[in-house]
Design a protein around this motif. Structure first.
Motif, short mmCIF file in Angstrom:
data_model
loop_
_atom_site.label_atom_id
_atom_site.label_comp_id
_atom_site.label_asym_id
_atom_site.label_seq_id
_atom_site.Cartn_x
_atom_site.Cartn_y
_atom_site.Cartn_z
N SER A 147 39.01 34.13 28.22
CA SER A 147 38.42 35.14 27.32
C SER A 147 38.70 36.58 27.74
N ALA A 148 38.86 36.81 29.05
CA ALA A 148 38.99 38.19 29.55
C ALA A 148 40.41 38.71 29.39
N SER A 149 40.54 39.98 29.10
CA SER A 149 41.86 40.61 29.01
C SER A 149 42.35 40.98 30.41
N HIS A 150 43.65 41.21 30.56
CA HIS A 150 44.22 41.53 31.86
C HIS A 150 43.68 42.86 32.40
N SER A 151 43.42 43.79 31.54
CA SER A 151 42.92 45.10 31.98
C SER A 151 41.49 45.01 32.53
N PHE A 152 40.77 43.98 32.14
CA PHE A 152 39.38 43.84 32.59
C PHE A 152 39.29 43.68 34.10
N TYR A 153 40.27 43.00 34.72
CA TYR A 153 40.22 42.72 36.16
C TYR A 153 40.36 43.97 37.01
N THR A 154 40.94 45.03 36.49
CA THR A 154 41.13 46.26 37.26
C THR A 154 40.02 47.27 37.03
N GLN A 155 39.08 46.95 36.15
CA GLN A 155 37.96 47.85 35.90
C GLN A 155 36.99 47.82 37.07
N TYR A 156 36.19 48.88 37.19
CA TYR A 156 35.15 48.95 38.21
C TYR A 156 33.80 48.71 37.56
N ARG A 157 33.08 47.71 38.07
CA ARG A 157 31.79 47.33 37.50
C ARG A 157 30.78 47.08 38.63
N VAL A 158 29.50 47.16 38.28
CA VAL A 158 28.45 46.71 39.20
C VAL A 158 28.55 45.19 39.30
N CYS A 159 28.58 44.68 40.52
CA CYS A 159 28.86 43.25 40.73
C CYS A 159 27.62 42.39 40.55
N THR A 160 27.63 41.55 39.55
CA THR A 160 26.60 40.52 39.33
C THR A 160 27.32 39.27 38.83
N VAL A 161 26.65 38.14 38.93
CA VAL A 161 27.25 36.89 38.45
C VAL A 161 27.37 36.89 36.93
N GLU A 162 26.63 37.80 36.29
CA GLU A 162 26.70 37.91 34.82
C GLU A 162 28.03 38.51 34.36
N ILE A 163 28.86 38.95 35.31
CA ILE A 163 30.14 39.55 34.95
C ILE A 163 31.05 38.53 34.25
N PHE A 164 30.77 37.24 34.47
CA PHE A 164 31.57 36.18 33.83
C PHE A 164 31.21 35.98 32.36
N ILE A 165 30.05 36.51 31.97
CA ILE A 165 29.56 36.28 30.62
C ILE A 165 29.98 37.44 29.72
N LEU A 166 31.05 37.22 28.96
CA LEU A 166 31.53 38.23 28.03
C LEU A 166 30.94 38.02 26.63
N TYR A 167 30.60 36.78 26.33
CA TYR A 167 30.04 36.44 25.02
C TYR A 167 28.82 35.55 25.22
N ARG A 168 27.92 35.59 24.27
CA ARG A 168 26.68 34.82 24.37
C ARG A 168 26.94 33.32 24.48
N TRP A 169 27.95 32.82 23.77
CA TRP A 169 28.22 31.37 23.79
C TRP A 169 28.65 30.90 25.17
N GLN A 170 29.26 31.80 25.97
CA GLN A 170 29.64 31.43 27.34
C GLN A 170 28.40 31.17 28.19
N ASP A 171 27.37 31.96 27.95
CA ASP A 171 26.11 31.77 28.68
C ASP A 171 25.48 30.43 28.34
N HIS A 172 25.59 30.03 27.06
CA HIS A 172 25.03 28.74 26.64
C HIS A 172 25.80 27.58 27.29
N ILE A 173 27.12 27.71 27.37
CA ILE A 173 27.92 26.65 28.00
C ILE A 173 27.57 26.54 29.48
N ARG A 174 27.46 27.68 30.15
CA ARG A 174 27.11 27.68 31.58
C ARG A 174 25.76 27.02 31.80
#
Length: 313
Positions: free
Chosen positions: A158-185
Motif C-alpha cells: 500500500s505504501a509509496s516509495h517516497s513514504f519510506y524516506t519521510q520523517y515521522r514520529v515512530c509508532t506501530v500505527e505507522i503501518f496503518i495507512l487505511y482503516r481496513w488495514q487496522d481491521h485485518i491486523r
C-alpha cells in the motif's frame, strides 16, 4: 479571558502528561530490574536451564523485558515528538510487534507443558527434553512472526516509495495507512488469541479431570498446576484486551484530547505493563525452588537452603 483559560488548561494538561510519563518510567524501571534479577537467578542453578518449564519462563522474561524497553523508547519518542526516517521506524516496530506475540505464544506452550506433565507423566521426559525445548522456542518465534509478516505485506503493497524516506514520529500505527488495514491486523491477532484461549481451556478441562481423579499425594501438585493454567488464561485475557485498545482510543480521541490521554495512559498501565509483570509473580515467586534460589541471591548467599531437585508446580 478565553486566552488565559486556554493557557491554564494547556499548563494543566502538560503537568498531567509529565506526571504520567514519570510514573510510567518508574514502573518500567522496577519491572526491568525485577526481570533482570530473575534472569540472573535463572543462570544460578544448572537444573533451571536444563528444564523445559524454566527455559520457557526465561524466554517470557527476555521477551517481556525487551518489549518493555523498546515500547518505552517509542513512548518517549512519541511524547517528545521526535521524528525519524520511516524505514528506521519500520525496523524498530517490527521487533516490537514480534515480541508482542512471543509472550502469549510462550504462555500457551507452558500450558501445554503443564498438560503433558500432569496428564501424560510417563511421556513428559521424552516430549519435554532439552532438544525438544529448543525446537519449541524456534516454533514459538516462527508462529509469532506470522502476524507481523501479514502486517508488513499489506503495508508494503500500500505504501509509496517516497513514504519510506519521510520523517515521522515512530509508532506501530505507522503501518496503518487505511482503516481496513487496522481491521485485518486486529482480525489476525484475535484469531491467534482465540486459538490460544481454546488451547488453554482444553488443557484446563483435562487437568481438572486428572486432578479430581488423582490420589491424595498427587492432588495438591495437580491443583497447583491447574491454578497456573488459570493464571495463564488471565494473562492472555489482558493481552487480548490490549488489541481492542486502539479502537477505543481512536473513538475517544474524537470526543476529547484530555480523555484520550487518560484512556491511553490507563490502557498502557493495565494492558501493556500489567501482563508483563505477572510472569515474575506466577513463576518466580510461586515456584519453591526458584524462590529459594532467588532469595539466596538477593541475600548475597546468606539465606542458603539445600535444594537438590527442580520442582516446578
Amino acid at each position: 479571558m478565553a486566552d488565559n483559560s486556554s493557557l491554564v488548561g494547556g499548563e494543566s494538561l502538560r503537568r498531567q502528561i509529565n506526571l504520567q510519563v514519570i510514573i510510567v518510567q518508574i514502573l518500567v524501571m522496577i519491572f526491568l530490574s525485577i526481570n533482570l534479577m530473575l534472569i540472573t537467578t535463572f543462570f544460578k542453578k544448572e537444573c533451571f536451564y536444563k528444564t523445559t518449564r524454566y527455559i520457557l519462563f526465561a524466554v517470557t522474561l527476555l521477551s517481556d523485558s525487551f518489549l518493555l524497553f523498546m515500547s518505552n523508547i517509542m513512548l518517549l519518542l512519541s511524547y517528545f515528538r521526535l521524528t525519524m526516517p520511516v524505514w528506521l521506524c519500520i525496523i524498530i516496530s517490527v521487533v516490537v510487534i514480534l515480541y508482542f506475540t512471543v509472550t502469549p505464544v510462550t504462555l500457551t506452550a507452558m500450558t501445554l507443558e503443564r498438560y503433558v506433565a500432569i496428564c501424560m507423566p510417563l511421556r513428559h521426559g521424552e516430549l519435554c527434553s532439552q532438544s525438544s525445548t529448543v525446537n519449541c522456542i524456534l516454533i514459538i518465534h516462527g508462529l509469532s512472526s506470522v502476524p507481523f509478516m501479514v502486517v508488513l505485506s499489506i503495508f508494503f503493497a500500500s505504501a509509496s516509495h517516497s513514504f519510506y524516506t519521510q520523517y515521522r514520529v515512530c509508532t506501530v500505527e505507522i503501518f496503518i495507512l487505511y482503516r481496513w488495514q487496522d481491521h485485518i491486523r486486529a482480525g489476525v491477532y484475535q484469531f491467534y488469541f482465540m486459538l490460544m484461549c481454546i488451547t488453554i481451556v482444553l488443557c484446563y478441562v483435562k487437568i481438572m479431570k486428572v486432578a479430581k481423579a488423582a490420589s491424595v499425594e498427587k492432588k495438591n501438585s495437580n491443583w497447583k498446576g491447574l491454578r497456573t493454567v488459570i493464571l495463564h488464561a488471565f494473562q492472555l485475557l489482558l493481552c487480548l484486551i490490549q488489541l481492542w485498545c486502539p479502537f477505543i482510543e481512536s473513538d475517544v480521541l474524537q470526543i476529547s484530547l484530555n480523555v484520550f490521554i487518560s484512556v491511553k495512559y490507563i490502557n498502557y498501565i493495565f494492558f501493556n505493563l500489567a501482563p508483563r509483570c505477572l510472569s515474575p509473580l506466577i513463576y518466580g515467586l510461586r515456584d519453591e525452588t526458584f524462590f529459594h534460589v532467588l532469595k539466596s541471591y538477593v541475600c548475597f548467599g546468606l539465606c542458603k537452603r539445600n535444594i537438590n531437585k527442580c520442582r516446578f508446580r
